[in-house]
Enzyme design. Structure first.
Site, mmCIF file in Angstrom:
data_model
loop_
_atom_site.group_PDB
_atom_site.id
_atom_site.type_symbol
_atom_site.label_atom_id
_atom_site.label_comp_id
_atom_site.label_asym_id
_atom_site.label_seq_id
_atom_site.Cartn_x
_atom_site.Cartn_y
_atom_site.Cartn_z
ATOM 1 C CB ALA A 142 35.097 7.518 38.243
ATOM 2 N N GLY A 161 30.698 7.875 41.255
ATOM 3 C CA GLY A 161 31.484 7.024 42.145
ATOM 4 C C GLY A 161 31.562 7.586 43.557
ATOM 5 C CD GLU A 181 28.680 3.954 41.744
ATOM 6 O OE1 GLU A 181 29.654 4.555 41.250
ATOM 7 O OE2 GLU A 181 28.140 2.983 41.195
ATOM 8 C CD GLU A 222 27.458 7.161 37.839
ATOM 9 O OE1 GLU A 222 26.336 7.695 37.955
ATOM 10 O OE2 GLU A 222 28.058 6.621 38.781
HETATM 11 N N1 CO8 Z 1 36.572 13.879 37.097
HETATM 12 C C1 CO8 Z 1 37.571 14.690 36.761
HETATM 13 N N2 CO8 Z 1 37.570 16.017 36.993
HETATM 14 C C2 CO8 Z 1 36.496 16.540 37.607
HETATM 15 C C3 CO8 Z 1 35.401 15.747 37.984
HETATM 16 C C4 CO8 Z 1 35.467 14.350 37.722
HETATM 17 N N3 CO8 Z 1 34.496 13.500 38.075
HETATM 18 N N4 CO8 Z 1 34.479 16.544 38.559
HETATM 19 C C5 CO8 Z 1 34.985 17.776 38.553
HETATM 20 N N5 CO8 Z 1 36.198 17.785 37.957
HETATM 21 C C6 CO8 Z 1 37.092 18.922 37.749
HETATM 22 C C7 CO8 Z 1 36.588 19.822 36.645
HETATM 23 O O1 CO8 Z 1 36.981 19.330 35.382
HETATM 24 C C8 CO8 Z 1 37.246 21.119 37.022
HETATM 25 O O2 CO8 Z 1 38.583 21.075 36.598
HETATM 26 P P1 CO8 Z 1 39.248 22.367 35.846
HETATM 27 O O3 CO8 Z 1 39.275 23.432 36.914
HETATM 28 O O4 CO8 Z 1 40.594 21.873 35.451
HETATM 29 O O5 CO8 Z 1 38.340 22.710 34.723
HETATM 30 C C9 CO8 Z 1 37.252 21.111 38.525
HETATM 31 O O6 CO8 Z 1 37.073 19.754 38.897
HETATM 32 C C10 CO8 Z 1 36.112 21.908 39.124
HETATM 33 O O7 CO8 Z 1 34.905 21.456 38.565
HETATM 34 P P2 CO8 Z 1 33.825 22.434 37.891
HETATM 35 O O8 CO8 Z 1 34.483 23.633 37.328
HETATM 36 O O9 CO8 Z 1 33.000 21.619 36.963
HETATM 37 O O10 CO8 Z 1 32.992 22.865 39.195
HETATM 38 P P3 CO8 Z 1 31.478 23.330 39.242
HETATM 39 O O11 CO8 Z 1 31.248 23.851 40.615
HETATM 40 O O12 CO8 Z 1 31.152 24.224 38.100
HETATM 41 O O13 CO8 Z 1 30.611 21.992 39.038
HETATM 42 C C11 CO8 Z 1 30.070 19.658 39.419
HETATM 43 C C12 CO8 Z 1 30.661 20.988 40.004
HETATM 44 C C13 CO8 Z 1 28.584 19.856 39.170
HETATM 45 C C14 CO8 Z 1 30.298 18.583 40.457
HETATM 46 C C15 CO8 Z 1 30.788 19.339 38.092
HETATM 47 O O14 CO8 Z 1 32.181 19.401 38.318
HETATM 48 C C16 CO8 Z 1 30.461 17.974 37.557
HETATM 49 O O15 CO8 Z 1 29.412 17.784 37.003
HETATM 50 N N6 CO8 Z 1 31.419 17.011 37.697
HETATM 51 C C17 CO8 Z 1 31.259 15.684 37.154
HETATM 52 C C18 CO8 Z 1 30.293 14.855 37.966
HETATM 53 C C19 CO8 Z 1 30.100 13.509 37.336
HETATM 54 O O16 CO8 Z 1 29.636 13.391 36.212
HETATM 55 N N7 CO8 Z 1 30.453 12.451 38.070
HETATM 56 C C20 CO8 Z 1 30.315 11.100 37.610
HETATM 57 C C21 CO8 Z 1 31.618 10.651 37.000
HETATM 58 S S1 CO8 Z 1 31.470 9.053 36.269
HETATM 59 C C22 CO8 Z 1 31.571 7.992 37.610
HETATM 60 O O17 CO8 Z 1 31.718 8.385 38.727
HETATM 61 C C23 CO8 Z 1 31.468 6.548 37.274
HETATM 62 C C24 CO8 Z 1 31.613 5.733 38.522
HETATM 63 C C25 CO8 Z 1 32.039 4.347 38.165
HETATM 64 C C26 CO8 Z 1 32.665 3.633 39.341
HETATM 65 C C27 CO8 Z 1 33.919 4.241 39.740
HETATM 66 C C28 CO8 Z 1 34.260 4.044 41.149
HETATM 67 C C29 CO8 Z 1 35.196 5.027 41.730
#
Ligand code: CO8
Length: 326
Positions: free
Chosen positions: A130, A174, A177, A197
């Site tokens: 998400a 998400g 999921e 999460e």
């Molecule tokens: N939300 C918003 N932006 C994101 C997300 C995200 N989930 N994931 C990545 N981005 C953005 C980063 O902020 C970054 O943006 P910017 O260039 O502006 O800084 C860009 O994408 C590239 O990401 P990274 O630089 O972090 O890329 P890396 O290769 O270094 O890392 C990862 C990749 C490991 C995937 C890392 O981006 C990461 O850990 N992302 C978050 C993953 C996460 O925690 N996901 C869970 C989110 S919570 C959730 O999903 C709750 C679900 C609830 C139900 C919802 C149903 C839809």
């Protein structure tokens, strides 16, 4: 709605992977949907499955969506939905989920579409969860009463058309999921499944605690969800039954494999496939005896279909079946 007028941006992926404007079967000038028989006759007349059938007099269609791409391939039988926010690893904003739910409903309601593929754009992610930026300032009341990001649960559970997730790269939170809500997962060689999460101070919110345990067992699911780490790669996903196959060779090969699988499903009887899907999914919702009863009811119902007579006759007459979805 995506099958209505506006500047044409939607794409049609032809058999040679060329992109063409969508020719919507809904917009045939005759005002009716062509049957499979019409299509086969047209293909026969035009010398095969080369897309010319779709060059009959129809209006171009537009894609009104901003965060997803919708395509139709295999002469209208296969829909492809691509989450298209590669700059944020296809993070699932409310808009993405709303658009996904909407297009899914559209494709499911279209009688020509027999299988749907869901994938993410770019090489790195199916969906990295998400949208954290959007979620950060949510409060309990707005999340709870607003049913934050919940539209897709209804859209998938009510969707009778099989959905194949083509998971290329990260499927986290998400995103994991979302993949698990599909009927089949094909994993690209760089697929990564995880539920991080808890690192963010929340828990999975779109069925992850319920579906992951069914897919990988309690201990592995607990390990992933409680630690927010220990992700699953493509090989492990297949070995545990979370995904059905690893597809090597990059995103193009993954999509090709998903389209091939979708085409195999699409050549079968639509109502039979829909009943099979519902029966299998019942295994998660019902106990064994109730599930078997439901299966038996669907099995009996198949004998009321023209396609059952056609399928069995074709086998006995050693010819290819021509299903009519009735
Ligand atoms: N939300 C918003 N932006 C994101 C997300 C995200 N989930 N994931 C990545 N981005 C953005 C980063 O902020 C970054 O943006 P910017 O260039 O502006 O800084 C860009 O994408 C590239 O990401 P990274 O630089 O972090 O890329 P890396 O290769 O270094 O890392 C990862 C990749 C490991 C995937 C890392 O981006 C990461 O850990 N992302 C978050 C993953 C996460 O925690 N996901 C869970 C989110 S919570 C959730 O999903 C709750 C679900 C609830 C139900 C919802 C149903 C839809």
């Amino acid at each position: 709605m995506w099958l209505q007028s506006a500047p044409n941006q939607a794409l049609f992926r032809g058999s040679s992977s060329t992109f063409y404007p969508i020719r919507s079967p809904r917009l045939f000038s005759t005002g009716r949907l062509p049957s499979d028989t019409d299509q086969t006759e047209a293909e026969d007349a035009e010398g095969g499955d080369d897309g010319e059938f779709w060059d009959r007099e129809v209006d171009d269609v537009s894609n009104l969506y901003e965060t997803i791409l919708a395509e139709i391939v295999d002469d209208g039988r296969v829909g492809i939905i691509t989450i298209n926010r590669p700059e944020v690893l296809n993070a699932l904003s409310t808009q993405v989920m709303d658009e996904l739910a909407d297009v899914l409903q559209e494709l499911d309601a279209d009688p020509r579409v027999k299988a749907i593929i869901l994938t993410g754009s770019g090489k790195k992610a199916f969906a990295a969860g998400a949208d954290i930026k959007e979620m950060r300032d949510q409060e309990f009341v707005t999340a709870y009463l607003g049913r934050l990001l919940s539209g897709y649960e209804r859209a998938t559970s009510e969707c009778r058309t099989p959905i194949i997730a083509a998971v290329n790269g990260y499927a986290l939170g998400g995103g994991c999921e979302l993949a698990m809500m599909c009927d089949i997962i094909l994993a690209g060689e760089n697929a990564v499944f995880g539920q991080p999460e808890t690192n963010l101070g929340v828990i999975p919110g779109m069925g992850g605690t319920q579906r992951l345990i069914r897919a990988v067992g309690k201990s592995r699911a607990m390990e992933m969800i409680l630690s927010g780490a220990h992700f699953i790669d493509a090989e492990e996903a297949v070995s545990r039954g979370l995904a059905s196959r690893v597809i090597t060779g990059g995103p193009e090969k993954l999509i090709e494999a998903a389209i091939d699988l979708a085409k195999q499903i699409a050549r079968l009887s639509g109502p039979v496939v829909a009943m099979a899907k519902e029966a299998v999914n019942s295994a998660n919702d019902l106990g064994l005896s109730e599930g078997v009863k439901k299966e038996n009811l669907f099995f009996s119902a198949c004998f009321g279909l023209y396609d059952q007579k056609e399928g069995m006759s074709a086998f006995l007459e050693k010819r290819k079946a021509r299903f009519e979805n009735r």
